[in-house]
Every structure is written in C-alpha cells, then in structure tokens.
Scaffold this motif. Structure first.
Motif, mmCIF file in Angstrom:
data_model
loop_
_atom_site.group_PDB
_atom_site.id
_atom_site.type_symbol
_atom_site.label_atom_id
_atom_site.label_comp_id
_atom_site.label_asym_id
_atom_site.label_seq_id
_atom_site.Cartn_x
_atom_site.Cartn_y
_atom_site.Cartn_z
ATOM 1 N N UNK A 773 -6.702 5.825 8.297
ATOM 2 C CA UNK A 773 -6.781 7.283 8.219
ATOM 3 C C UNK A 773 -7.872 7.779 9.167
ATOM 4 N N UNK A 774 -7.851 9.081 9.379
ATOM 5 C CA UNK A 774 -8.791 9.731 10.291
ATOM 6 C C UNK A 774 -9.838 10.481 9.480
ATOM 7 N N UNK A 775 -11.122 10.305 9.841
ATOM 8 C CA UNK A 775 -12.217 10.950 9.128
ATOM 9 C C UNK A 775 -13.185 11.584 10.121
ATOM 10 N N UNK A 848 -0.236 11.831 15.354
ATOM 11 C CA UNK A 848 -0.455 13.177 14.826
ATOM 12 C C UNK A 848 0.614 13.538 13.811
ATOM 13 N N UNK A 849 1.863 13.150 14.095
ATOM 14 C CA UNK A 849 2.960 13.457 13.188
ATOM 15 C C UNK A 849 2.784 12.762 11.843
ATOM 16 N N UNK A 850 2.350 11.505 11.872
ATOM 17 C CA UNK A 850 2.097 10.771 10.626
ATOM 18 C C UNK A 850 1.026 11.485 9.811
ATOM 19 N N UNK A 855 -0.517 15.145 5.328
ATOM 20 C CA UNK A 855 -1.184 16.365 4.894
ATOM 21 C C UNK A 855 -0.251 17.224 4.052
ATOM 22 N N UNK A 856 1.038 17.200 4.408
ATOM 23 C CA UNK A 856 2.001 17.991 3.665
ATOM 24 C C UNK A 856 2.216 17.504 2.250
ATOM 25 N N UNK A 857 1.795 16.284 1.969
ATOM 26 C CA UNK A 857 1.943 15.726 0.617
ATOM 27 C C UNK A 857 0.615 15.719 -0.140
ATOM 28 N N UNK A 858 -0.392 16.428 0.385
ATOM 29 C CA UNK A 858 -1.678 16.500 -0.302
ATOM 30 C C UNK A 858 -1.471 17.008 -1.729
ATOM 31 N N UNK A 859 -2.145 16.420 -2.745
ATOM 32 C CA UNK A 859 -3.245 15.447 -2.689
ATOM 33 C C UNK A 859 -2.803 14.003 -2.888
ATOM 34 N N UNK A 870 8.411 4.483 -3.551
ATOM 35 C CA UNK A 870 8.264 5.942 -3.664
ATOM 36 C C UNK A 870 7.871 6.617 -2.353
ATOM 37 N N UNK A 871 7.881 5.889 -1.255
ATOM 38 C CA UNK A 871 7.452 6.460 0.025
ATOM 39 C C UNK A 871 8.326 7.659 0.393
ATOM 40 N N UNK A 872 7.734 8.839 0.643
ATOM 41 C CA UNK A 872 8.526 10.025 0.988
ATOM 42 C C UNK A 872 9.382 9.796 2.235
ATOM 43 N N UNK A 873 10.554 10.389 2.244
ATOM 44 C CA UNK A 873 11.483 10.196 3.359
ATOM 45 C C UNK A 873 10.897 10.683 4.674
ATOM 46 N N UNK A 874 10.207 11.823 4.650
ATOM 47 C CA UNK A 874 9.680 12.341 5.917
ATOM 48 C C UNK A 874 8.571 11.451 6.468
ATOM 49 N N UNK A 875 7.789 10.824 5.572
ATOM 50 C CA UNK A 875 6.749 9.915 6.039
ATOM 51 C C UNK A 875 7.370 8.642 6.601
ATOM 52 N N UNK A 876 8.419 8.151 5.935
ATOM 53 C CA UNK A 876 9.103 6.971 6.461
ATOM 54 C C UNK A 876 9.711 7.264 7.834
#
Length: 929
Positions: A773-775, A848-850, A855-859, A870-876
C-alpha cells in the motif's frame, strides 16, 4: 490429555459401577474437558439438550443415558434432535450401562459395543480431546493401552530405584523394557507357551518379599543360555522351561531393578493385554516416549502415519518394484529376477528413531515378495533378511525398540505369508535383527555403518547356527547383481535459531570448512549432505523429509551447490505439506520430501504437489531444481542492490524498545487530549498487521533536535526511561549500547521522502497478491515491512503483480507455507525487462487504478479485500489489467500459468546475472531473510 491418559480414564470409568446421572460428565472429563465447562453443563447454563437424560456440549457431543433396553430409541432421539444439529455436535452417544450406541456425525461411522468394552473404542472419540486419529489407532487400540501400561511401570521403577534414573544406568532400564516387551509378545504369539512369562511372574514372585527382580533375572539368564550349556540343575525348573532366545537381547541381563508391590501389579497388568495385536510401526513410535522425560507429555501421540512414510518410500524404490512386478506378469524368469533384486536391497535410515521407516519398508517388500511366490510357486521362506536394514539413532532406548520392531514385523509377516507353525519354528533362537547403531549420525561414518559390499552376501549370518531361513542358493536365487542401498527417514529439522550448542557443533563439523555461512543452515541439512556424500561413494539413492526452508531463501545458495558437488541431483520431490503427529492441536511442521541420486539414475523425475482442488497430483520433469521447480539448476543468490532500474527497497524502522515507544489508539488519544501541542511527537506506526488488517497503532517519534521538548511531557519521559532500562539490561551485546539514545528507534532507515510504498514482511499463501500500500511520509514503517521510499509508482505495479508473488513464493523463505518477503532475495533479484517510458506510464496507471478501486471500498481492509472468496470484482479486474500490461512487456501476451511465469523469470535471471559480479559488502538495512 494425551491418548494414553484418555484410554486409562475411560477404562476406569467403565470399570466402576454405572451411574446414569454422572456418566455424561465423567465421560467428558475422561477426554480432558475443563472443570469450568463441566460445572456449566451441570448447572444447565450451557446444556441445551432436548433429550431426556441428555447432556449437550456445543460443537462436541450430545450424550444421553436411559433405562435398560431403551438405547436404540434414545440413540434415534439424539440423531433426530434439532439441538444436535443446531449445536453442530460431532458425536452422539446413548447408553443404559449395559450397551452403548454412538455415531461420528461427520464420518457417519457408528459403534455399538457392550458397555464394559467401551474403553476398547476410546480412539473413536479422540477428536473430542482435539486429537486427530488414524485408522491404525482406531482399529487397534492395544498399542495405546500397552504404552500406558509400560509407562506406569517405567515411572514406578524410576521412583523405586532412583539410581537407575542416572545417565549411567538409564540404558539398562530401557533395555529391560525391551526385554519385557519381547516376552509379552512371545507368550501371546506362540513363540513361548501361552501366558508362560506372565504366569511365571505371578506364581513365582511374591509382592510381600519383593523378589520380582530375582525371578526376572533368573528368567533372563535362562533365555540367554543355549540348550547345550544348560546343565542339569543349573536353573530352577520354572526358568528352565523358557527357550533359548539369543540375538543379544538377554545378554548381561542379571542386573534387574527392584519391583515394589505396585510395580509388580503394573507388570502383571501389562501381561493381561493381547500383545499379538501389537502393530510395530505404531507401537514402537509411541513407546519411544516412555523412556524420554521430555517427550512423555505427548505419550501415545508419537506416530508417523503410514501414508506419510510411503510418500518417501514409494517414489524412492517401492513404486519401481511394483512396476517391475506388474511388467513381469506370470513370467517366472522375470519374477525370480525381481526376487533376486529384493534380496539385494538394503534400507538405511540414519535417523531411525524406533524404526518406523524400516518396518514399513520391510512389510511392503514382504508383500511384493509374496506376490512373486504366489505366481511362481517357489518356496515361501523369505529372502529378505533383517540384516539388510540399517539405522542410526542417538537415543539408546529407541535403538532397542527399533531392533525389536523389526523382529516383530518379520515374525508377523512369516505368520501371514508362510504359516504360524513355521514362523514359530524359525523365530528362535533369534537371528541377527536390523543393524541399528546407537550414536550421533552427523558424527559417524555412514560408509562404516552401512558399508557398500563388494558383492551380495548369499549365506545368512547367524549368531548361533542355522535358523531355517532360506539361503539365497535355494531355488537358484543367488547371483552377483549389484546391491541397492536406499537411504530414507525423517531427521530432526531445527532451524539455526533452535539448535543447541551441540547441534550447532555438529553442523559446523560438517560444513564449517567448506562454507562460512553454515550457521544459517537447518539441522536437517547435515543428513542431506551426508546422504550426498554416501551416494558419491556407493550405488544408492536417498529420500528424506525436510523443512521446506532448505529449498527456499538463502539456504538454497549455501546447501545445494555442495550437494551438486557430489554429482547428486533431485529425482523426485513433494512440495510443502503438513507433517503432524496424532495431536490435531499441534498443527505440525510444514515439510517437503526430497529424493536425490547420482548420475546413474535413469528413471522419470517427478514433482508431487497438491492441486488447486486440494487433490494430490504429480508432474514429470526433465530436471528438478533446488526450488522444487521443473527447470534448470538455477540458484538465486542475495543481491544488495536491485536489478536494472528497480528502486531501492529497505527495511522499515526497528524500535527495540520493549514496546514503550509504541501507543495504542486509546493511549495516543488520552495523551493528546491533555497535551494537544505534542502532536508532532506522535506518528502513525505501520507493520505487517497494520498494513493488512488496517489496525491503528502509533509511535513516539522524537529526533535529537526536539528531544528536550519531548521529555518535558511526563508520559514521554517515563516511557523513554523504560526504553533505556530495557536496552541497558538486554541480553544482546548489540542492544545495550543503544540505551544511550532511548528517545529514538534503535535503527532508523529513511523518513525524508514524500511518500512510501510498504510491502508486508509476511503474508498468507491464500492471497493471490502480495499486500502492499501507499502511505505518506508521516507514517513510520516498522521493521515488519519493507519500504520503497519515494519510488515511482510503477514499482508498486510490480509488487502487486502475480509475477512477483510467484517469484517471492519460489525464491524466498516461507513461514510454514505463508510468504516471507525479502528485499535482497525477492526484490533485488526480481528479473524485469528493460522498461520504456511508455511501459512505466502504463504500469503507473495500473497501480493508480488498483489504489482507486481500493479507495472505493473504504473502510474495507486489505485482509478483507484480498480474501480469495470475497475479493470484489472491480478490484480483481484492476489486478487482471495490471497483470495483462506487465506480462505483455515480458512475452507479448498473458502467461498461461505459474510454471510458464517461472520459466521466463528464471531465464531472465540467468541472463541478467551471467556477467554480474557479486557484491562483497552488505548495505545498511538490507535483509537476506
């Protein structure tokens, strides 16, 4: 509780008068249920049973007692009870004190013994105590019973004879146990007259006078004296009826410890068992714990399952024998040739313990020989001699048990394949049993223990004349064919951290003069290396169980070039799997199996693995490299600078503070509520757990410049003082000097960048991608993560790719089967083609897309987002796109599978390192984990 204690507790329960009210609770206590659990069930707080007389323990068992004759009706009530289902009970049990009905609701297996015989089925219920069972234990509980009886006897003898507990006399006590085991077995199998030994002890010894030791000494002396030397009147009549045993088992057996009344009763109780049912490959392994003070807590659980042993023996040589048997069909000449081959095979276990591998090898070879005899009609007496079975074992008692286990296995095989009458006629006097040597295998010359013979010995070597066993000349089976030696076993593993000083000395003795990195090697490496040495000087193959770490990480570059120097190659391998004993709460160590041979090997090479569906699978390979991958012998060595244009990766920051510089969210909030101006001293702190699970922790981050201001706050000054004390009193000489600067972390890597890409140091194998992850720069990375400070974002695209995970999984060390990341072995060596600016831009967009999809699935945390189920389709899809872009850079298309990925990566690595000189100095912050 262990299996032996459970068997004894169940035996006591059914031996006492039946109490319908107390039975369910007593039964649960027998399987180790805590007293608090029993109290709650008694009160009814946690007993949700809906059956009369029932006790229901959630996730375990539903028990009900009933009136005489009502067992069947009560059993059906338990089976159809809604509470049985909703509480997820694993077992149901109904009893009226006369009969029992029980069912394993998971397997569907049922039992219906008479109540007094319930103890014979104790193993059926072992999962209640968290102990997984194996078929051999469940079907043959006498092994556990015998272990328990002998353990009680052993402890009582130590109590009554404290001088026998000393190191000088303990071997004699251990040998006494081996003699007793033989006598019990002999009187129950027809080697002696029925019950001769137990009856003689019962009749001729007196519990009041305490003469049991004298009776035993007289019996042992008789069994050590040949008939020709038995002059009239030399032995008491009751001793003279015992046959001559020979074999060295009763030599110098006149010194016997004294038996108290209780010890004598334990001896007689052991004799009550049916020792004919003893299974040598189970019993020997468990009884080994009797004489080992450190292992006695796991009594009855020391068992290596037959399927696991066969994973070693089958591909090593048994499969080849069976293939030859199948190919021979009914061709008498070919069958006899195979039998000749069996006579020439030697099996050598240089860490044999109680002889499990040798016993299983013997039994399987006898089964193959029996098939040959059936087809040829030749004489049934075996040409497979126990003196062809060799072993080394450091524990004296295990040596005795291994010899005895082989003898029992031979006798039982003779009873099955020849006849009980002939087996009894042949067994005495004992001929030479397996050649088991006591000693430290890493300090012994294996060529002396198991010397490569010039030719096959065709005349049986017996200590006291003919035994009636078949000489190889019979049936024309002798020839001058080459002897085959197969080394096998399950040596002690022990990573470098866990080795004793003596064990470290063993490894130094073997490797110290040829590698300055010997301290990093696992203990099992000594056995593999000596197997290679032996193979270079004999016609042999070896297959050993080992920790998977010897085929990962830095150990590969240390060990395998040394193995290859002896021209030994991997001929088969099992990739990582769990090797556990009977205790399910002991998850077992993650192991591999490696078979090696010299250049004369002409068979097919195979890799055995677990498929994606969880089923066992295998694949053939032209060559198997040290990473247990089908391909050339490439060894990845640590690099201290990255390949090509990869950004430098460093460790995080190491506190070595005793936890005093680290704050929970509650501690941080409480501090800042009272000292809002102290915000600059508190930073977010991220390690592997924080990165993956999203938990929040904080740290005190104090520089030399603002130290005085920070110490003006009492909470900070108190914590800094504790850090100073912790470091000053550390047992580490490297830590104590850091007490001079207790306000800051012991090791600070880099905190000057604007942002940082953090990579988890450890990650579950279940994830399809490595956690990263990016911090921001304000985040302090712990030493549990690796950091790319101010790296171009396309570097994250590489870390988050399937390609990189496959590389890390192959060349880095694993924690059991989980991934353990390394910058020097995993990142710095990662082969990447030359990237154009457009390539970098495309990969940056993917990274960036990942991040945006996450971010769209926060938190949701990384642990939640990357759960394979359970990995979201858009993330896959974002990761698929990242893999697509990256893999097209490598080969112009997606890779078909991980094997193809590794082929390309190893090919690139070979080209990239062909002319690269190896750095000699380690840079600050690097790791070779």
């Amino acid at each position: 509780m262990n299996a032996v204690e459970i068997e004894e507790a169940v035996s006591e329960l059914v031996g006492a008068p039946f109490d319908a009210t107390e039975f369910p609770f007593a039964f649960l206590q027998a399987f180790g249920m805590k007293e608090t659990t029993i109290k709650r069930l008694r009160k009814g707080d946690s007993n949700a049973s809906d059956v009369a007389g029932g006790v229901l323990q959630r996730n375990n068992i539903h028990i009900a007692t009933c009136a005489v004759g009502a067992v069947d009706a009560t059993f059906q009530a338990l089976r159809h009870s809604p509470k049985t289902i909703s509480a997820r009970a694993k077992f149901i049990l109904a009893t009226d004190g006369q009969t029992v009905a029980a069912e394993d609701l998971i397997s569907g297996e049922t039992i219906a013994p008479d109540y007094p015989k319930l103890a014979e089925h104790f193993a059926f219920f072992l999962p209640l105590a968290g102990i997984s069972t194996v078929k051999e234990i469940r079907n043959n509980p006498v092994d556990v019973k015998a272990t328990g009886r002998l353990n009680k006897l052993y402890l009582e003898l130590l109590k009554d004879n404290p001088d026998w507990a000393l190191d000088a006399r303990r071997p004699a006590l251990n040998q006494l146990m081996a003699r007793l085991i033989f006598c019990f077995f002999a009187e129950d199998t027809g080697i002696f007259l029925p019950q001769l030994f137990t009856r003689t002890i019962e009749q001729m010894s007196d519990s009041r006078s305490g003469n049991t030791h004298e009776v035993l000494a007289e019996l042992f002396r008789a069994m050590d004296t040949p008939p020709a030397q038995r002059a009239a009147g030399r032995f008491r009549p009751w001793a003279d009826q015992f046959p001559y045993v020979n074999g060295g088992l009763f030599t110098d057996a006149t010194d016997v410890p004294r038996f108290s009344r209780l010890a004598r009763s334990y001896l007689l109780r052991a004799g009550e068992l049916n020792w004919q049912e003893i299974n040598p490959d189970i019993f020997g392994s468990m009884i080994q714990a009797v004489a080992d003070d450190a292992e006695r807590g796991a009594l009855g659980m020391h068992y290596t399952s037959v399927p696991n042993i066969l994973k070693v023996l089958n591909p090593l040589f048994l499969d080849d024998l069976r293939d030859q048997l199948a190919a021979a069909a009914d061709n008498t000449r070919k069958l006899r040739n195979l039998r000749r081959r069996l006579a020439r095979i030697r099996v050598f276990d240089p860490a044999c313990g109680s002889g499990n591998f040798l016993v299983i090898a013997y039994k399987e070879m006898r089964a193959i020989e029996h098939q040959i005899i059936r087809r040829t009609g030749d004489a049934p007496k075996s040409v497979i001699r126990l003196e062809n079975f060799f072993g080394i074992e450091i524990k004296n008692f295990a040596v005795e048990i291994a010899r005895l286990a082989l003898l029992i296995a031979e006798f039982q095989a003779d009873c099955v394949y020849i006849s009980q009458h002939e087996a009894r006629a042949m067994v005495l006097p004992l001929h030479r049993t397996g050649q088991i040597h006591a000693g430290n295998a890493l300090r012994m010359n294996w060529l002396e223990v198991c010397p490569p013979p010039a030719k096959t010995l065709v005349v049986e070597q017996d200590l006291a004349g003919p035994t009636g066993r078949l000489a190889l000349e019979d049936n024309g089976l002798a020839d001058s064919g080459e002897v085959e030696t197969y080394i096998c076993g399950n040596p002690p593993y022990l990573g470098s951290t866990w080795q004793s000083a003596e064990q470290k000395a063993d490894i130094e003795l073997i490797f110290g003069k040829i590698s300055n990195l010997w301290k990093s090697l696992d203990y099992v490496c000594g056995w593999l290396f000596k197997s290679a040495q032996y193979g270079a000087n004999s016609t042999s193959r070896a297959a050993l169980v080992a920790t998977n770490s010897i085929c990962q990480g830095q150990q590969v570059s240390i060990l395998w070039p040394l193995i290859n120097n002896y021209d030994q190659k991997i001929i088969f391998a099992y990739t990582s799997f769990k090797w556990a004993n009977l205790a399910s709460q002991n998850a077992g160590v993650t192991v591999i199996i490696i078979g090696i041979s010299g250049p004369n090997y002409r068979g097919k090479k195979k890799i055995f693995y677990t498929s994606e569906t969880g089923e066992p699978a295998s694949k053939e390979a032209e060559n198997i490299n040290p990473y247990l991958y089908p391909g050339p012998d490439i060894i990845v060595k640590p690099k201290f600078i990255p390949q090509g244009t990869l950004h430098s990766m460093e460790w995080g920051n190491k506190p070595t503070d005793g936890g005093h510089l680290i704050l929970s969210s509650m501690e941080k909030n409480r501090f800042l509520e009272h000292h809002s101006h102290a915000t600059k001293f508190v930073r977010r702190y991220v390690g592997s757990q924080e990165l993956i699970k999203g938990t929040l922790r904080w740290c005190l981050w104090i520089t030399d410049e603002n130290r005085d201001e920070a110490l003006s706050y009492s909470l900070i000054s108190d914590r800094v003082r504790r850090v100073m004390d912790y470091r000053a009193n550390s047992s580490s000489a490297d830590t104590r000097p850091t007490a001079a600067f207790p306000h800051r972390f012991r090791q600070i890597q880099n905190t000057a960048g604007e942002f940082q890409i953090l990579v988890s140091g450890v990650s579950s194998e279940s994830r399809d991608y490595l956690p990263c992850d990016l911090f921001s720069r304000n985040t302090i990375a712990s030493n549990k993560v690796f950091c790319l400070y101010d790296a171009p974002l396309w570097n994250m695209s590489l870390v988050a790719s399937r390609l990189h995970l496959v590389w890390i999984a192959t060349v880095c060390v694993r924690m059991r089967t989980d991934f353990s990341y390394s910058n020097t072995l995993g990142w710095n060596t990662f082969p990447v083609p030359k990237l154009t600016e457009q390539n970098k831009a495309d990969l940056t967009r993917c990274a960036e897309n990942i991040l945006l999809v996450r971010e769209g699935h926060f938190p949701a945390t990384i642990a939640e987002l990357y759960d394979p189920e359970k990995m979201p389709d858009d993330l896959r899809r974002a990761h698929d796109e990242n893999d697509e872009v990256l893999e097209r850079i490598y080969i112009g298309r997606r890779f078909r599978n991980d094997t193809e990925r590794l082929e390309k990566l190893f090919d690139l690595y070979t080209k990239m390192t062909a002319d690269t000189p190896r750095p000699t100095k380690k840079t600050k912050g690097s790791s070779a984990a």
